[in-house]
Design a protein around this motif. Structure first.
Motif, PDB file in Angstrom:
ATOM      1  N   SER A   1       0.840  -1.200   0.000  1.00 52.43           N
ATOM      2  CA  SER A   1       0.000   0.000   0.000  1.00 52.43           C
ATOM      3  C   SER A   1       0.870   1.243   0.000  1.00 52.43           C
ATOM      4  CB  SER A   1      -0.950   0.007   1.205  1.00 52.43           C
ATOM      5  OG  SER A   1      -0.246   0.239   2.410  1.00 52.43           O
ATOM      6  N   VAL A   2       0.256   2.357  -0.326  1.00 54.45           N
ATOM      7  CA  VAL A   2       0.955   3.645  -0.372  1.00 54.45           C
ATOM      8  C   VAL A   2       0.396   4.531   0.729  1.00 54.45           C
ATOM      9  CG1 VAL A   2       1.441   5.688  -1.771  1.00 54.45           C
ATOM     10  CG2 VAL A   2       1.307   3.443  -2.847  1.00 54.45           C
ATOM     11  N   GLN A   3       1.275   5.258   1.397  1.00 52.69           N
ATOM     12  CA  GLN A   3       0.841   6.130   2.473  1.00 52.69           C
ATOM     13  C   GLN A   3       1.815   7.295   2.623  1.00 52.69           C
ATOM     14  OE1 GLN A   3       0.482   3.258   5.546  1.00 52.69           O
ATOM     15  NE2 GLN A   3       2.173   2.144   4.664  1.00 52.69           N
TER      16      GLN A   3
ATOM     17  N   SER B   1      -8.650 -10.318   1.027  1.00 57.31           N
ATOM     18  CA  SER B   1      -7.760 -10.560  -0.104  1.00 57.31           C
ATOM     19  C   SER B   1      -6.371 -10.021   0.252  1.00 57.31           C
ATOM     20  CB  SER B   1      -8.287  -9.845  -1.349  1.00 57.31           C
ATOM     21  OG  SER B   1      -8.230  -8.431  -1.163  1.00 57.31           O
ATOM     22  N   PHE B   2      -5.386 -10.324  -0.569  1.00 61.07           N
ATOM     23  CA  PHE B   2      -4.051  -9.770  -0.330  1.00 61.07           C
ATOM     24  C   PHE B   2      -4.084  -8.242  -0.392  1.00 61.07           C
ATOM     25  CE2 PHE B   2      -2.689 -14.052  -1.841  1.00 61.07           C
ATOM     26  CZ  PHE B   2      -1.962 -14.423  -0.719  1.00 61.07           C
ATOM     27  N   GLU B   3      -4.843  -7.702  -1.353  1.00 59.48           N
ATOM     28  CA  GLU B   3      -4.920  -6.245  -1.488  1.00 59.48           C
ATOM     29  C   GLU B   3      -5.548  -5.610  -0.249  1.00 59.48           C
ATOM     30  OE1 GLU B   3      -4.375  -8.048  -5.377  1.00 59.48           O
ATOM     31  OE2 GLU B   3      -5.868  -8.403  -3.806  1.00 59.48           O
ATOM     32  N   GLN B   4      -6.607  -6.210   0.259  1.00 58.32           N
ATOM     33  CA  GLN B   4      -7.237  -5.677   1.466  1.00 58.32           C
ATOM     34  C   GLN B   4      -6.294  -5.778   2.663  1.00 58.32           C
ATOM     35  OE1 GLN B   4     -10.722  -8.277   1.197  1.00 58.32           O
ATOM     36  NE2 GLN B   4     -12.023  -6.444   1.252  1.00 58.32           N
TER      37      GLN B   4
ATOM     38  N   ALA C   1      -1.328  -3.985  -6.355  1.00 58.98           N
ATOM     39  CA  ALA C   1      -1.291  -5.428  -6.618  1.00 58.98           C
ATOM     40  C   ALA C   1       0.046  -5.752  -7.266  1.00 58.98           C
ATOM     41  CB  ALA C   1      -2.431  -5.830  -7.549  1.00 58.98           C
ATOM     42  N   VAL C   2       0.846  -6.578  -6.608  1.00 59.76           N
ATOM     43  CA  VAL C   2       2.182  -6.902  -7.105  1.00 59.76           C
ATOM     44  C   VAL C   2       2.096  -8.151  -7.987  1.00 59.76           C
ATOM     45  CG1 VAL C   2       4.556  -7.438  -6.468  1.00 59.76           C
ATOM     46  CG2 VAL C   2       3.200  -5.883  -5.041  1.00 59.76           C
TER      47      VAL C   2
END
Length: 328
Positions: free
Chosen positions: A38-40, A123-126, A327-328
């Motif tokens: 994620s980006v922050q 999910s992985f993204e979540q 998503a990688v």
């Protein structure tokens, strides 16, 4: 493996997508195949080397060039390999963590003590949206704010990454929650459980007339003295962030809040983000909230790995509702 490497401070254009050696886990480390990150603000502050005063500190980003070359403070993925002293994880396990660096790559090494099983219902993204933002909210409310059931809690900046988790976590602790956000996010903040929502474009929450036991100040949009007006005499003011210049942001806001605390009865606490990464139990607590349905990540956008610079540009614009994930 492919990774976005940071060799000098600057805009997202300085991030170089290149091939580098896959890291080798140490004895107490786990090699994770990163499936999402994620980006922050933490990432783009390090990317730009701001606030610049932090470059002078021993644990800062580096005086002339970055100490951290691969950004990405949150990861979710699968265990690829483990060090000889690792006992709780095996290849194939689905995990998430906040290693503070390494997420903007296809693989990352994480200490076993900083890793936790991924929540089964995410999910992985979540899952990648959770560690730093939700951990900051948890520590700010539970450890810093000493939140109790039935308390009145005000969250300034309720629609952002930390804020959307804070609203839900405060409700999970049994508090009555008021969120402060812009008009376009009022429905969002109400939908995640806020009992009341204040639109800051129409109303100044420091002159609202209501008193709260706890204020979690994420946005830093009002001065410390103004914020104290909304607290009960024994209330707690928890500072997470704040505005400022390229040189001292948000240090000035934090120092001002601490200085004022010397002269009033209310407590002032600075949220300790570093402890998010030091204590696996924090991730396990968040997993409990998530798996029983009390907390759900709010995701604004999901970018593919190759578009990390674009994701950072979008995040730097501010006012992102919830989290931006990769998503990688």
């Amino acid at each position: 493996m492919k990774a976005f490497v940071l060799r000098s401070y600057g805009s997202p254009d300085v991030l170089d997508l290149t091939d580098i050696d896959k890291p080798v886990p140490g004895d107490d480390e786990v090699l994770v195949r990163v499936r999402a990150t994620s980006v922050q603000p933490y990432d783009w502050h390090l990317m730009r080397g701001e606030p610049r005063i932090a470059r002078l500190m021993g644990g800062g980003p580096g005086l002339r060039k970055p100490k951290i070359n691969i950004l990405g403070a949150d990861i979710a993925g699968q265990v690829e390999a483990v060090g000889k002293d690792v006992t709780e994880f095996r290849p194939g396990d689905e995990v998430f963590a906040m290693p503070k660096q390494g997420g903007f790559a296809e693989y990352a090494c994480v200490r076993e003590s900083e890793l936790a099983p991924k929540p089964k219902n995410l999910s992985f993204e979540q899952a990648a949206a959770v560690p730093m933002a939700a951990g900051t909210a948890l520590l700010g409310l539970r450890d810093g704010g000493r939140i109790q059931p039935g308390q009145k809690v005000l969250i300034n900046g309720a629609s952002g990454g930390v804020g959307t988790f804070a609203v839900q976590i405060a409700k999970a602790f049994g508090a009555e929650v008021t969120g402060v956000c812009s008009a376009r996010n009022v429905d969002l903040v109400r939908s995640i459980g806020a009992d009341e929502v204040i639109d800051y474009t129409k109303e100044d929450f420091t002159r609202h007339g209501q008193r709260y036991d706890l204020l979690l100040d994420i946005a830093g949009s009002r001065s410390g003295p103004a914020c104290r007006r909304v607290l009960t005499p024994k209330g707690t003011y928890v500072v997470v962030g704040g505005p400022g210049s390229r040189w001292i942001q948000p240090v000035g806001h934090v120092v001002s809040a601490l200085a004022m605390s010397l002269f009033v009865s209310q407590r002032t606490v600075i949220a300790d983000v570093v402890r998010c990464v030091k204590n696996r139990q924090n991730l396990m607590t968040l997993t409990d909230f998530i798996e029983d349905g009390r907390v759900t990540p709010v995701i604004d956008r999901c970018y593919p790995f190759e578009e990390i610079p674009a994701a950072i540009r979008y995040t730097e614009e501010g006012h992102v509702p919830g989290k931006v994930v990769i998503a990688v």
